[in-house]
Design a protein around this motif. Structure first.
Motif, PDB file in Angstrom:
ATOM      1  N   LEU A   1       0.831  -1.204   0.000  1.00 11.14           N
ATOM      2  CA  LEU A   1       0.000   0.000   0.000  1.00 11.14           C
ATOM      3  C   LEU A   1       0.867   1.256   0.000  1.00 11.14           C
ATOM      4  O   LEU A   1       0.621   2.200  -0.753  1.00 11.14           O
ATOM      5  CB  LEU A   1      -0.934   0.014   1.216  1.00 11.14           C
TER       6      LEU A   1
ATOM      7  N   GLN B   1       2.420   1.866  -3.365  1.00  9.46           N
ATOM      8  CA  GLN B   1       1.457   2.477  -4.291  1.00  9.46           C
ATOM      9  C   GLN B   1       1.311   3.974  -4.011  1.00  9.46           C
ATOM     10  O   GLN B   1       1.274   4.788  -4.940  1.00  9.46           O
ATOM     11  CB  GLN B   1       0.091   1.794  -4.165  1.00  9.46           C
ATOM     12  N   ILE B   2       1.238   4.326  -2.727  1.00 10.31           N
ATOM     13  CA  ILE B   2       1.119   5.735  -2.347  1.00 10.31           C
ATOM     14  C   ILE B   2       2.352   6.508  -2.798  1.00 10.31           C
ATOM     15  O   ILE B   2       2.247   7.600  -3.369  1.00 10.31           O
ATOM     16  CB  ILE B   2       0.893   5.878  -0.824  1.00 10.31           C
TER      17      ILE B   2
ATOM     18  N   SER C   1      -8.165   6.602  -0.419  1.00 11.92           N
ATOM     19  CA  SER C   1      -8.665   5.234  -0.198  1.00 11.92           C
ATOM     20  C   SER C   1      -7.521   4.289   0.203  1.00 11.92           C
ATOM     21  O   SER C   1      -7.703   3.422   1.050  1.00 11.92           O
ATOM     22  CB  SER C   1      -9.407   4.712  -1.422  1.00 11.92           C
ATOM     23  N   LEU C   2      -6.353   4.475  -0.399  1.00 12.71           N
ATOM     24  CA  LEU C   2      -5.201   3.660  -0.040  1.00 12.71           C
ATOM     25  C   LEU C   2      -4.751   3.946   1.394  1.00 12.71           C
ATOM     26  O   LEU C   2      -4.430   3.034   2.147  1.00 12.71           O
ATOM     27  CB  LEU C   2      -4.036   3.896  -1.005  1.00 12.71           C
TER      28      LEU C   2
ATOM     29  N   GLU D   1      -7.166   2.452   3.850  1.00 11.37           N
ATOM     30  CA  GLU D   1      -6.918   1.006   3.986  1.00 11.37           C
ATOM     31  C   GLU D   1      -5.680   0.759   4.839  1.00 11.37           C
ATOM     32  O   GLU D   1      -5.668  -0.139   5.687  1.00 11.37           O
ATOM     33  CB  GLU D   1      -6.753   0.366   2.604  1.00 11.37           C
ATOM     34  N   TYR D   2      -4.640   1.555   4.614  1.00 12.83           N
ATOM     35  CA  TYR D   2      -3.407   1.440   5.417  1.00 12.83           C
ATOM     36  C   TYR D   2      -3.716   1.649   6.893  1.00 12.83           C
ATOM     37  O   TYR D   2      -3.296   0.880   7.744  1.00 12.83           O
ATOM     38  CB  TYR D   2      -2.376   2.459   4.918  1.00 12.83           C
TER      39      TYR D   2
END
Length: 173
Positions: free
Chosen positions: A138, A141-142, A167-168, A171-172
């Motif tokens: 995650l 991706q960020i 959203s990422l 989730e993290y």
């Protein structure tokens, strides 16, 4: 005089990044080999009104006194790790300083945990089952998204972060 002038220029930037690291020195008035600190402060890429500045400051401690001495009249955002001196200093200047955390520092405990568990020796399918693996993915991706935001203004970055990163990050968290 040049160093003092650079400090004044650095403080004109509304976004500053800071960190500190340990070092051992032979001679600073204490017993040889004592732990000391090198603080680094730099302008952010968001600061378009001054040239990039990176300043180092040798200190015998990590105490907030260093921040008080050099940033006492600063107004803006400081990005740093979660070390208590930054929180102490920002708390003393709640009306003028916003403290922002650093996701790279937030990544470290998960990378260390994965290493301690021997993730590198596990098959990829086993690695993917590890909670650390998902968190590191995650964050990767960020970080990739953040690279694509370089050169954007703070407001443009905020909009992109709300659209693509929120959203990422949720989730993290």
């Amino acid at each position: 005089p040049v160093y003092d002038w650079l400090w004044q220029e650095l403080k004109k930037c509304g976004y500053i990044q800071s960190d500190e690291t340990t070092l051992r020195v032979i001679h600073d008035g204490r017993k040889a080999g004592r732990l000391s600190y090198m603080w680094v402060h730099m302008t952010s890429e968001l600061c378009n009104d001054v040239n990039p500045i990176v300043l180092f400051s040798y200190e015998m401690t990590r105490a907030a006194d260093h921040l008080r001495e050099y940033f006492g009249n600063y107004t803006g955002t400081m990005t740093s790790d979660a070390f208590s001196s930054y929180y102490t200093f920002a708390g003393e200047h709640e009306d003028t300083i916003t403290l922002a955390g650093c996701l790279m520092h937030a990544r470290r405990p998960f990378a260390l945990s994965a290493a301690v568990k021997g993730a590198a020796k596990l098959p990829e399918e086993e690695q993917k089952k590890m909670p650390e693996y998902r968190l590191l993915q995650l964050l990767a991706q960020i970080f990739d998204l953040e690279k694509s935001f370089r050169g954007l203004s703070a407001d443009e970055r905020k909009a992109c972060r709300n659209e693509k990163v929120r959203s990422l990050l949720d989730e993290y968290l």
